[in-house]
Design a protein around this motif. Structure first.
Motif, mmCIF file in Angstrom:
data_model
loop_
_atom_site.group_PDB
_atom_site.id
_atom_site.type_symbol
_atom_site.label_atom_id
_atom_site.label_comp_id
_atom_site.label_asym_id
_atom_site.label_seq_id
_atom_site.Cartn_x
_atom_site.Cartn_y
_atom_site.Cartn_z
ATOM 1 N N ALA A 1 32.038 38.182 37.709
ATOM 2 C CA ALA A 1 33.355 37.775 38.212
ATOM 3 C C ALA A 1 33.199 37.027 39.529
ATOM 4 C CB ALA A 1 34.244 38.995 38.418
ATOM 5 N N SER A 2 33.942 35.935 39.681
ATOM 6 C CA SER A 2 33.951 35.202 40.950
ATOM 7 C C SER A 2 34.748 35.988 41.984
ATOM 8 C CB SER A 2 34.601 33.828 40.745
ATOM 9 O OG SER A 2 35.979 33.984 40.433
ATOM 10 N N GLN A 3 34.713 35.528 43.240
ATOM 11 C CA GLN A 3 35.470 36.198 44.292
ATOM 12 C C GLN A 3 36.965 36.176 43.969
ATOM 13 O OE1 GLN A 3 34.336 37.893 46.904
ATOM 14 N NE2 GLN A 3 36.410 38.393 47.567
ATOM 15 N N SER A 4 37.463 35.037 43.497
ATOM 16 C CA SER A 4 38.877 34.930 43.139
ATOM 17 C C SER A 4 39.226 35.873 41.999
ATOM 18 C CB SER A 4 39.211 33.487 42.760
ATOM 19 O OG SER A 4 40.545 33.378 42.305
ATOM 20 N N GLN A 5 38.365 35.976 41.006
ATOM 21 C CA GLN A 5 38.625 36.870 39.874
ATOM 22 C C GLN A 5 38.608 38.333 40.314
ATOM 23 O OE1 GLN A 5 35.468 35.337 37.362
ATOM 24 N NE2 GLN A 5 36.937 34.357 35.978
ATOM 25 N N GLN A 6 37.705 38.680 41.240
ATOM 26 C CA GLN A 6 37.688 40.046 41.759
ATOM 27 C C GLN A 6 39.005 40.377 42.450
ATOM 28 O OE1 GLN A 6 33.956 41.506 43.740
ATOM 29 N NE2 GLN A 6 33.313 39.386 43.443
ATOM 30 N N GLU A 7 39.522 39.417 43.216
ATOM 31 C CA GLU A 7 40.795 39.646 43.904
ATOM 32 C C GLU A 7 41.918 39.889 42.897
ATOM 33 O OE1 GLU A 7 41.369 36.247 46.360
ATOM 34 O OE2 GLU A 7 39.721 36.739 47.716
ATOM 35 N N TRP A 8 41.915 39.110 41.806
ATOM 36 C CA TRP A 8 43.001 39.251 40.841
ATOM 37 C C TRP A 8 42.847 40.463 39.945
ATOM 38 C CZ3 TRP A 8 47.641 37.925 41.323
ATOM 39 C CH2 TRP A 8 47.968 36.794 42.081
ATOM 40 N N ILE A 9 41.635 40.978 39.815
ATOM 41 C CA ILE A 9 41.458 42.254 39.109
ATOM 42 C C ILE A 9 42.233 43.351 39.846
ATOM 43 C CG2 ILE A 9 39.771 44.068 38.581
ATOM 44 C CD1 ILE A 9 37.762 41.775 37.995
ATOM 45 N N VAL A 10 42.216 43.296 41.169
ATOM 46 C CA VAL A 10 42.997 44.237 41.983
ATOM 47 C C VAL A 10 44.466 43.836 42.025
ATOM 48 C CG1 VAL A 10 43.292 45.193 44.297
ATOM 49 C CG2 VAL A 10 40.996 44.809 43.410
ATOM 50 N N ASP A 11 44.716 42.560 42.299
ATOM 51 C CA ASP A 11 46.079 42.122 42.611
ATOM 52 C C ASP A 11 46.993 42.017 41.399
ATOM 53 O OD1 ASP A 11 45.304 41.984 45.236
ATOM 54 O OD2 ASP A 11 44.940 39.828 45.229
ATOM 55 N N SER A 12 46.439 41.803 40.199
ATOM 56 C CA SER A 12 47.309 41.709 39.019
ATOM 57 C C SER A 12 48.056 43.024 38.809
ATOM 58 C CB SER A 12 46.483 41.356 37.776
ATOM 59 O OG SER A 12 45.494 42.343 37.518
ATOM 60 N N TYR A 13 47.373 44.119 39.048
ATOM 61 C CA TYR A 13 48.016 45.445 38.947
ATOM 62 C C TYR A 13 49.084 45.602 40.019
ATOM 63 C CZ TYR A 13 48.499 50.549 39.044
ATOM 64 O OH TYR A 13 48.993 51.828 39.040
ATOM 65 N N VAL A 14 48.723 45.306 41.266
ATOM 66 C CA VAL A 14 49.642 45.493 42.385
ATOM 67 C C VAL A 14 50.886 44.631 42.223
ATOM 68 C CG1 VAL A 14 49.917 45.244 44.892
ATOM 69 C CG2 VAL A 14 47.766 46.119 43.950
ATOM 70 N N TRP B 1 39.872 39.260 30.663
ATOM 71 C CA TRP B 1 40.332 40.428 29.904
ATOM 72 C C TRP B 1 40.747 41.528 30.872
ATOM 73 C CZ3 TRP B 1 37.085 42.719 25.275
ATOM 74 C CH2 TRP B 1 37.681 43.908 24.825
ATOM 75 N N LEU B 2 39.918 41.812 31.869
ATOM 76 C CA LEU B 2 40.208 42.894 32.804
ATOM 77 C C LEU B 2 41.451 42.594 33.641
ATOM 78 C CD1 LEU B 2 39.376 45.627 33.851
ATOM 79 C CD2 LEU B 2 37.764 44.526 35.414
ATOM 80 N N ILE B 3 41.633 41.362 34.057
ATOM 81 C CA ILE B 3 42.838 40.984 34.815
ATOM 82 C C ILE B 3 44.094 41.240 33.974
ATOM 83 C CG2 ILE B 3 44.105 39.018 35.783
ATOM 84 C CD1 ILE B 3 41.312 37.881 36.601
ATOM 85 N N ALA B 4 44.050 40.856 32.700
ATOM 86 C CA ALA B 4 45.212 41.036 31.821
ATOM 87 C C ALA B 4 45.512 42.513 31.573
ATOM 88 C CB ALA B 4 44.973 40.320 30.492
ATOM 89 N N THR B 5 44.475 43.312 31.342
ATOM 90 C CA THR B 5 44.711 44.732 31.061
ATOM 91 C C THR B 5 45.130 45.489 32.319
ATOM 92 O OG1 THR B 5 42.316 45.155 31.313
ATOM 93 C CG2 THR B 5 43.162 44.795 29.082
#
Length: 523
Positions: A43-56, A101-105
């Motif tokens: 995961a890129s830095q941006s993708q890591q952020e959205w893994i957290v932020d999509s939930y929030v 996938w992880l961002i969406a879930t």
């Protein structure tokens, strides 16, 4: 309330807390797993952020809507639906094979979490009579605070023995138990007159909160509130909130009666919740960096050292009702926020070599203040509403928590980053010139670049200056927490009713039906 429901009220509370802890833990448990996820899923830095932020983002912008729907269609029904969606999202997240996938879930988990949170608090308000409600809300608030602080510890423990997906998979059995127990022992409740849904109000609330939270998240990610990606969504969110207030003030069946904010208990309680979660989320953010990078603790060890604040909240929040009964909510909440402010002022004396026990004692002091803020302020919010509007009140309470927490991380994260860059010049000067910009973003970035380009010798040369720069930045960030807590204490001291007035009137200014009923009764 019938005798059967009254007899099992504490069992009902246990199920609600089990549901609550699963959602709260997921807000913080993921942070310690991000490095492993980055390596495994690339995961890129941006993708890591959205893994957290999509939930929030999804969680925060749907909280209010979920509370309103629970009032209309059933609070237990909304709780169970939320648990099932949350469990499905957790299982899908554990099986993710790509960052997308992880961002969406994670967003799916946010939908479930938004349905769970306000339902837990509104069910408490319908199951418990006023005499016990303060204690029940205190227990609820205590476990809420514990979940936030204990997340890194739980994540570290799971990663010690299992793969990264375990931080999500652990939710599945919890959800199974909670759903089964909820169906068996929690009674259904809803607004008696089954009021119509205020569709324009609901849609405006989702759009306004979504834009505002998105802007706050981007400000935290960019370490700047002046970037277009941050201020434009925030400005849009504020405009939409004004439109929401305008529409609601003219609706004959509003999703949120704007007159609520003329109720001093409701307004001051909301301000106190915002302030205390600003401080809690912000402090957890910078203390995690301090413990892992400056003090070189592992994620599990760092989580363990954050437990004192959780333990103080869990132990003392349920007991705050006794203090409220003796001194009144104004004194207790204002005193709690003042104690939080004092704790963060004392952080100015913490440095690189301070005894860890000094930090632990400060965390206890911080937890004592937060425990005596969270529960009484939440009770003040919920007591300002009749039972049939408990979902809307719980949604407002939880939305202010999320706004406060998001602002704490975004604002204090920006302060921390800017101050670190300003003081890290001597450390960055030792690094290759082409790496200094990226290395200056955080202490973790500085140490990673030093390790990659010079091994242990360069790391040993850079670390003292980097540690010193971070501690100076942490001092400034902790002053920000102290300032917000102090402002919250002043607001509470001015607005929140004292012992003789608080909790005596469970109607609210805009509810004409309850005003008419009181007038007819001669009250």
């Amino acid at each position: 309330m019938n005798d059967q429901i009254h007899a099992r009220r504490w069992w009902i509370l246990s199920v609600l807390i089990l549901s609550l802890v699963a959602v709260i833990l997921d807000n913080t448990i993921l942070n310690v797993a991000l490095p492993t996820i980055q390596q495994t899923l690339h995961a890129s830095q941006s993708q890591q952020e959205w893994i957290v932020d999509s939930y929030v983002l999804v969680f925060a912008c749907l909280l209010f809507t979920a509370g309103v729907l629970a009032d209309c269609y059933g609070r237990r029904r909304m709780l169970v639906a939320g648990l099932l969606v949350f469990g499905a999202g957790s299982l899908a997240s554990a099986l993710a094979t790509s960052p997308g996938w992880l961002i969406a879930t994670r967003a799916l988990m946010g939908i479930g979490g938004a349905a769970i949170m306000p339902s837990t608090l509104s069910i408490i308000s319908t199951v418990f009579e006023p005499a016990e409600r303060g204690r029940a809300i205190g227990i609820w608030a205590g476990f809420s605070g514990m979940g936030i602080a204990a997340g890194p510890l739980a994540g570290g423990a799971l990663l010690t023995h299992f793969w990264w997906g375990s931080v999500f998979l652990v939710n599945v059995p919890i959800v199974g138990i909670a759903v089964t127990a909820a169906m068996l022992i929690i009674p259904e409740s809803r607004t008696p007159d089954r009021a119509r849904i205020d569709v324009p109000g609901v849609l405006l609330s989702v759009a306004a909160l979504g834009a505002l939270i998105f802007g706050i998240i981007r400000a935290g990610s960019d370490n700047s509130f002046t970037e277009t990606t941050a201020w434009l969504p925030m400005a849009t969110g504020v405009v939409l909130l004004v439109a929401f207030a305008f529409v609601e003030s003219r609706s004959d069946h509003p999703a949120l009666d704007i007159a609520l904010f003329r109720n001093r208990s409701f307004a001051a309680g909301s301000a106190a919740i915002t302030a205390v979660f600003f401080a809690l989320f912000g402090a957890t953010f910078f203390l995690t960096f301090y413990l892992q990078f400056v003090r070189a603790y592992s994620p599990f060890q760092a989580g363990l050292r954050l437990l004192p604040v959780a333990a103080a909240i869990v132990f003392l929040a349920p007991r705050s009702a006794r203090l409220v009964a003796r001194f009144g909510p104004k004194s207790v909440v204002a005193g709690g926020l003042s104690l939080v402010a004092v704790a963060f002022v004392i952080y100015q004396f913490v440095d690189v070599h301070s005894s860890i026990w000094v930090v632990e004692l400060l965390l206890v002091l911080q937890g004592v203040g937060m425990a005596n803020t969270m529960a009484p302020a939440t009770t003040a919010i919920m007591s300002a509403l009749p039972r049939e509007r408990a979902g809307a009140g719980a949604a407002v309470n939880n939305t202010t928590r999320q706004l406060g927490g998001a602002l704490g991380v975004a604002i204090l994260g920006s302060v921390l980053s800017a101050s670190y860059r300003a003081h890290a010049g001597s450390a960055l000067a030792l690094l290759p010139s082409g790496t200094r910009r990226a290395a200056g973003e955080s202490i973790g970035g500085t140490l990673a670049v030093a390790r990659a380009h010079g091994g242990r010798s360069l790391l040993a040369a850079v670390r003292p200056a980097a540690d010193g720069a971070f501690v100076q930045a942490m001092h400034l960030a902790s002053l920000g927490s102290a300032l917000v807590a102090a402002v919250g204490a002043v607001i509470v001291a001015v607005w929140l009713p004292g012992r003789d007035r608080a909790g005596t009137d469970t109607t609210y200014p805009g509810d004409t039906r309850h005003r008419a009923a009181r007038a007819a009764a001669g009250v």
